[in-house]
Write an enzyme that holds these catalytic residues in place. Structure first.
Site, short mmCIF file in Angstrom:
data_model
loop_
_atom_site.label_atom_id
_atom_site.label_comp_id
_atom_site.label_asym_id
_atom_site.label_seq_id
_atom_site.Cartn_x
_atom_site.Cartn_y
_atom_site.Cartn_z
N ARG A 46 0.72 -1.21 -0.07
CA ARG A 46 -0.13 -0.02 0.24
C ARG A 46 1.01 1.40 0.16
O ARG A 46 0.63 2.28 -0.65
CB ARG A 46 -0.97 -0.08 1.17
CG ARG A 46 -1.73 1.39 1.50
CD ARG A 46 -3.04 1.18 2.08
NE ARG A 46 -3.07 0.50 3.15
CZ ARG A 46 -2.25 0.46 4.53
NH1 ARG A 46 -1.64 1.65 4.44
NH2 ARG A 46 -2.39 -0.25 5.46
N TYR A 98 -17.31 15.67 -15.74
CA TYR A 98 -17.71 14.32 -15.45
C TYR A 98 -18.84 14.21 -14.26
O TYR A 98 -18.37 14.76 -13.21
CB TYR A 98 -16.55 13.34 -15.35
CG TYR A 98 -16.93 12.04 -14.76
CD1 TYR A 98 -17.88 11.22 -15.65
CD2 TYR A 98 -16.58 11.43 -13.70
CE1 TYR A 98 -18.32 10.10 -15.38
CE2 TYR A 98 -16.88 10.02 -13.55
CZ TYR A 98 -17.75 9.34 -14.11
OH TYR A 98 -17.88 8.05 -13.65
N ASP A 169 -7.95 18.19 -14.92
CA ASP A 169 -8.27 16.88 -15.57
C ASP A 169 -7.88 16.78 -16.78
O ASP A 169 -8.70 17.24 -17.63
CB ASP A 169 -9.72 16.58 -15.11
CG ASP A 169 -10.15 14.99 -15.26
OD1 ASP A 169 -9.37 14.55 -16.19
OD2 ASP A 169 -10.91 14.69 -14.58
N LYS A 194 -8.87 5.52 -19.08
CA LYS A 194 -9.15 6.00 -20.28
C LYS A 194 -7.98 5.70 -21.37
O LYS A 194 -7.49 4.87 -21.69
CB LYS A 194 -9.74 7.50 -20.29
CG LYS A 194 -10.87 7.60 -19.11
CD LYS A 194 -12.10 6.83 -19.65
CE LYS A 194 -13.17 6.71 -18.54
NZ LYS A 194 -13.00 7.17 -17.24
O1 P1T Z 1 -13.89 6.10 -13.76
P1 P1T Z 1 -12.75 6.72 -12.89
O2 P1T Z 1 -11.34 5.93 -13.57
O3 P1T Z 1 -12.92 6.66 -11.55
O4 P1T Z 1 -12.43 8.06 -13.37
C1 P1T Z 1 -13.33 9.27 -13.32
C2 P1T Z 1 -13.13 10.21 -14.13
C3 P1T Z 1 -12.51 11.44 -13.91
N1 P1T Z 1 -12.45 12.39 -15.05
C4 P1T Z 1 -12.96 12.28 -16.15
C5 P1T Z 1 -12.85 13.38 -17.19
C6 P1T Z 1 -13.75 11.08 -16.45
O5 P1T Z 1 -14.25 11.22 -17.48
C7 P1T Z 1 -14.05 10.07 -15.71
C8 P1T Z 1 -14.73 9.06 -15.87
N2 P1T Z 1 -15.48 9.14 -16.89
C9 P1T Z 1 -16.48 8.06 -17.60
C10 P1T Z 1 -16.46 6.75 -16.92
C11 P1T Z 1 -17.09 8.41 -18.58
O6 P1T Z 1 -17.68 7.59 -19.25
O7 P1T Z 1 -17.32 9.70 -18.88
#
Ligand code: P1T
Length: 379
Positions: A46, A98, A169, A194
């Site tokens: 961790r 998001y 972001d 992503k």
């Molecule tokens: O899903 P996660 O890895 O926890 O990420 C969150 C997140 C943060 N910032 C942006 C710009 C994002 O698009 C996302 C997650 N977005 C999706 C799952 C989506 O389909 O838009």
């Protein structure tokens, strides 16, 4: 090292113990000590893990930052940033974001006394909303789902004049097309789920930061809260990163062709893609990004869920699914999927309406994707 070389080599020198060219998956929770607290740099996974460290080093390098931290999801990474605040602190966020980030703000951190204001993406909007307690400007650029571009350098200049930090972001651009720290931002967030992972086979997040004090606190929180990624997910992320540049080029090339196709289609009312010369954010995107990435949003001429469902059902190659940035094309209906956590009136005010569709353009052949869309548009 230049960008492409970094994707292959940064943090990924051959393993010292064995010479393995690919960073091994250190699938261990703990490490043998020679005596109490005397060890080879690792005591518990961790707190630190060699595969995770490789990923962190690589991500820092790709974003031209000093430090990076990997998390078990994008939201976990955001949670760590928000945990550096105290009750009463204030965040000004660009409203197009998001839905899960909005939910984290409103339903997790607001009850603990963090204050949030939501503004448009213009520099003046941020300036007007500043309060004594404002600690962070929080932006996505391009935004999810409307692909707006926010002027990172200008917003950062206002922030720094007022002793405020800027969090960007960078998920939609990826470091291949945009490096916010070089534009003046203080911290970069990624959902590595992503483009960085790139194959829709993992959930991960990351923070990249230059300020050592902030990094030290975030590293403490990474361990103290514990939302760390496993070694295998770190390894998969690194494997994805190796092809980041070739994938991003193809995502962009396909997206541009599809955006032109959609723009000229009589049944499509509006297309949001900063790569289109007609897009209101085209010039700003050209200024702060080296390309326009692979996300497109558009509006069907019939604007309801029923029409959208008929359209989705006709698609044969493109899947209706949450997420984005993978090699396969995915389509989504933000108002009832990724942005369902935002109250309807607010969604409508931002422009995330029931006729809006978001497309993550994959790296298939553009001709096949266009044919798939063309067939489905005649719903
Ligand atoms: O899903 P996660 O890895 O926890 O990420 C969150 C997140 C943060 N910032 C942006 C710009 C994002 O698009 C996302 C997650 N977005 C999706 C799952 C989506 O389909 O838009």
């Amino acid at each position: 090292m230049k960008f492409n070389t970094k994707t292959i080599h940064a943090g990924q020198m051959p393993d010292k113990a064995t010479g393995a060219v690919v960073i091994p998956i250190y699938q261990t929770s703990t490490y043998k000590m020679d005596e109490i607290n005397v060890h080879k740099g690792y005591d518990y996974s961790r707190s630190g893990n060699p595969t995770r460290n490789s990923l962190e080093e690589c991500l820092a390098s790709l974003e031209n930052g000093r430090f990076a931290l990997a998390f078990s999801s994008g939201l976990a990474a955001e949670h760590a940033v928000l945990s550096t605040l105290k009750p009463g602190d204030h965040i000004i966020a660009a409203e197009d974001m998001y839905g899960g980030t909005y939910r984290l703000f409103e339903e997790v951190f607001k009850p603990y006394g963090i204050q949030f204001s939501y503004v448009g993406g213009n520099t003046i909007d941020f300036e007007k909303a500043i309060k004594q307690a404002t600690k962070i400007f929080w932006i996505e650029s391009p935004t999810n789902p409307l692909l707006r571009i926010i002027d990172i350098a200008k917003v950062s200049a206002i922030a720094h004049k007022n002793n405020i930090k800027v969090v960007v972001d960078n998920t939609f651009a990826s470091p291949y097309f945009q490096q916010p720290l070089l534009l003046g931002a203080d911290l970069v967030i990624h959902s590595t789920t992503k483009y960085i992972g790139g194959h829709s086979d993992l959930i991960g997040g990351a923070l990249i930061v230059n300020d050592e004090e902030w990094y030290t606190r975030l590293k403490f929180l990474q361990n103290a809260i514990g939302a760390v990624p496993g070694a295998f997910d770190c390894w998969l992320t690194l494997r994805g990163i190796k092809t980041l540049s070739v994938r991003m080029k193809k995502h962009e090339e396909n997206a541009l062709q599809i955006a032109y196709f959609l723009e000229s289609h009589p049944k499509i009312n509006k297309v949001y893609y900063p790569g289109l010369p007609s897009d209101p954010f085209h010039n700003l995107a050209k200024q702060q990004m080296t390309g326009f990435s692979g996300m497109i949003s558009f509006k069907l001429d019939k604007g309801d869920q029923k029409a959208a469902n008929s359209f989705f059902k006709k698609l044969k190659i493109i899947s209706l699914a949450e997420s984005l940035g993978g090699v396969e094309s995915l389509i989504c209906y933000p108002s009832a999927m990724t942005h369902a956590s935002i109250p309807e009136a607010q969604r409508n005010a931002i422009g995330v309406t029931k006729d809006l569709i978001r497309l993550s353009v994959g790296i298939e052949d553009a001709e096949d994707l266009i044919e798939d869309l063309s067939n489905a548009i005649n719903y």
